[in-house]
Design a protein around this motif. Structure first.
Motif, mmCIF file in Angstrom:
data_model
loop_
_atom_site.group_PDB
_atom_site.id
_atom_site.type_symbol
_atom_site.label_atom_id
_atom_site.label_comp_id
_atom_site.label_asym_id
_atom_site.label_seq_id
_atom_site.Cartn_x
_atom_site.Cartn_y
_atom_site.Cartn_z
ATOM 1 N N TYR A 1 -36.097 -30.207 16.126
ATOM 2 C CA TYR A 1 -35.932 -29.879 17.548
ATOM 3 C C TYR A 1 -34.869 -30.786 18.182
ATOM 4 O O TYR A 1 -35.088 -31.406 19.222
ATOM 5 C CB TYR A 1 -37.266 -30.000 18.283
ATOM 6 N N THR B 1 -28.803 -29.300 20.941
ATOM 7 C CA THR B 1 -27.978 -28.204 20.421
ATOM 8 C C THR B 1 -27.345 -27.438 21.575
ATOM 9 O O THR B 1 -27.761 -27.581 22.737
ATOM 10 C CB THR B 1 -28.836 -27.250 19.568
ATOM 11 N N ALA C 1 -27.050 -24.026 23.492
ATOM 12 C CA ALA C 1 -27.971 -22.905 23.674
ATOM 13 C C ALA C 1 -27.423 -21.997 24.766
ATOM 14 O O ALA C 1 -26.470 -22.336 25.470
ATOM 15 C CB ALA C 1 -29.364 -23.406 24.032
ATOM 16 N N PHE D 1 -31.609 -19.467 21.282
ATOM 17 C CA PHE D 1 -31.030 -20.331 20.259
ATOM 18 C C PHE D 1 -30.385 -19.495 19.153
ATOM 19 O O PHE D 1 -30.832 -18.390 18.850
ATOM 20 C CB PHE D 1 -32.107 -21.245 19.666
ATOM 21 N N TYR E 1 -30.231 -22.476 14.110
ATOM 22 C CA TYR E 1 -31.005 -23.593 14.657
ATOM 23 C C TYR E 1 -32.347 -23.639 13.943
ATOM 24 O O TYR E 1 -33.104 -22.664 13.961
ATOM 25 C CB TYR E 1 -31.176 -23.413 16.160
ATOM 26 N N GLN F 1 -36.827 -18.795 21.349
ATOM 27 C CA GLN F 1 -36.419 -18.915 22.738
ATOM 28 C C GLN F 1 -37.465 -19.664 23.541
ATOM 29 O O GLN F 1 -38.589 -19.874 23.086
ATOM 30 C CB GLN F 1 -36.147 -17.529 23.356
#
Length: 339
Positions: A101, A104, A106, A119, A123, A134
């Motif tokens: 997690y 990133t 998005a 995402f 990912y 999501q």
């Protein structure tokens, strides 16, 4: 004298001149103009799924959702959201292991009834067999504990390879005296440019720190509920993992999110008691934060009932003793001084 036959001169075959094959001019292949591959217009990320005219709904008519002609009725037996009236530790439940997690890029999407963080397929955030797809937001939180509703529910929607949906539910409470929560900073900053037709790419900070803190502080308790999606078609077969810890969000951040979502809460569909819960074991040396883990109150109710019965029986026995002894007034009490 012998007559010799005349010798004729040898006849030579006429030599014809060599016939040359006509040389044709080289034929050049026609050169066609270079054919360019057609350039397709950029594909926009879809904002809404195709509208099912039999499944049009709003939060103003939640009572009629069960009559919608969707793929599944919202009138099923395992509907969400729920109120957790009590829960008990379940040894069969394991600690949730969250992996990947990390921060990133998005995509922030305005869905009309909520805002959604989507995402990319690469990912790799996941727990157990479920991969994060999501995140979306509900104000107020839809699931409640002991009838208490938190200000914001953040749902992390996961799916398995065989298309089972699992939702991690995080509860947030407005804390006016607290600073902004870094988890929402970049999201809130992106909201000003967001429109239903213009998704925004932004830097999402991820949940690594939040999940690591839960584990380090021994506050990663949760309850497991079998339920449904909370919007039509209200598909059942969803695994809910409701974390017991509550997280802070500032007033300004909550206001910014509420300006987009408005009130998007489905009423409670079921009230559950004795729900299975994972409660982390005590770990020596860990400064654990107290979690509001409430065991099944029926045990306490039973205790008070039994205590009341014992008191009633005691008074009945005392009354019976006094009646048989024939004592009156103060004498009756003095006779019990030695008890």
């Amino acid at each position: 004298a012998p007559v010799e036959a005349p010798v004729s001169a040898p006849v030579e075959a006429p030599v014809s001149a060599p016939v040359e094959a006509p040389v044709s001019a080289p034929v050049e292949a026609p050169v066609s103009a270079p054919v360019e591959s057609p350039v397709s217009a950029p594909v926009e990320t879809p904002v809404e799924a195709p509208i099912d005219t039999n499944c049009i709904w709003s939060y103003e008519n939640t009572a009629t959702w069960s009559t919608l002609d969707c793929s599944q009725s919202c009138g099923g037996q395992l509907q969400s959201p729920v109120d957790i009236a009590s829960y008990i530790p379940d040894p069969s439940l394991q600690e949730l292991e969250f992996k990947g997690y990390a921060p990133t890029r998005a995509l922030l999407v305005d869905r009309g009834y909520t805002i959604e963080v989507q995402f990319a397929d690469h990912y790799e955030a996941q727990f157990d067999i479920f991969k994060l797809k999501q995140i979306h937001f509900h104000m107020k939180d839809e699931n409640t504990f002991f009838g208490v509703q938190n200000d914001l529910g953040v749902y992390l929607i996961h799916r398995s390879i065989n298309d089972i949906t699992a939702i991690i539910s995080l509860r947030f409470q407005i804390t006016p005296d607290k600073d902004d929560n870094p988890l929402f900073s970049s999201l809130v900053a992106s909201l000003s440019d967001l429109t239903p037709t213009n998704p925004i790419s932004f830097d999402f900070p991820g949940f690594e720190k939040l999940f690591d803190d839960l584990k380090d502080n021994n506050t990663n308790a949760y309850v497991n509920v079998h339920g449904s999606l909370t919007t039509p078609p209200c598909t059942e077969g969803v695994e809910w993992y409701l974390l017991l810890e509550t997280f802070p969000i500032s007033s300004s951040q909550a206001d910014a999110i509420f300006a987009r979502t408005k009130t998007n809460t489905r009423p409670i569909q079921r009230k559950l008691a004795s729900v299975s819960a994972f409660v982390p074991p005590y770990r020596s040396g860990v400064a654990t934060k107290t979690i509001a883990v409430k065991y099944d109150p029926s045990y306490m109710i039973a205790f008070w009932i039994v205590l009341g019965l014992l008191v009633a029986v005691s008074f009945a026995l005392i009354g019976l003793f006094l009646k048989r002894s024939g004592g009156k007034g103060d004498t009756s009490y003095s006779s019990l001084d030695h008890y």
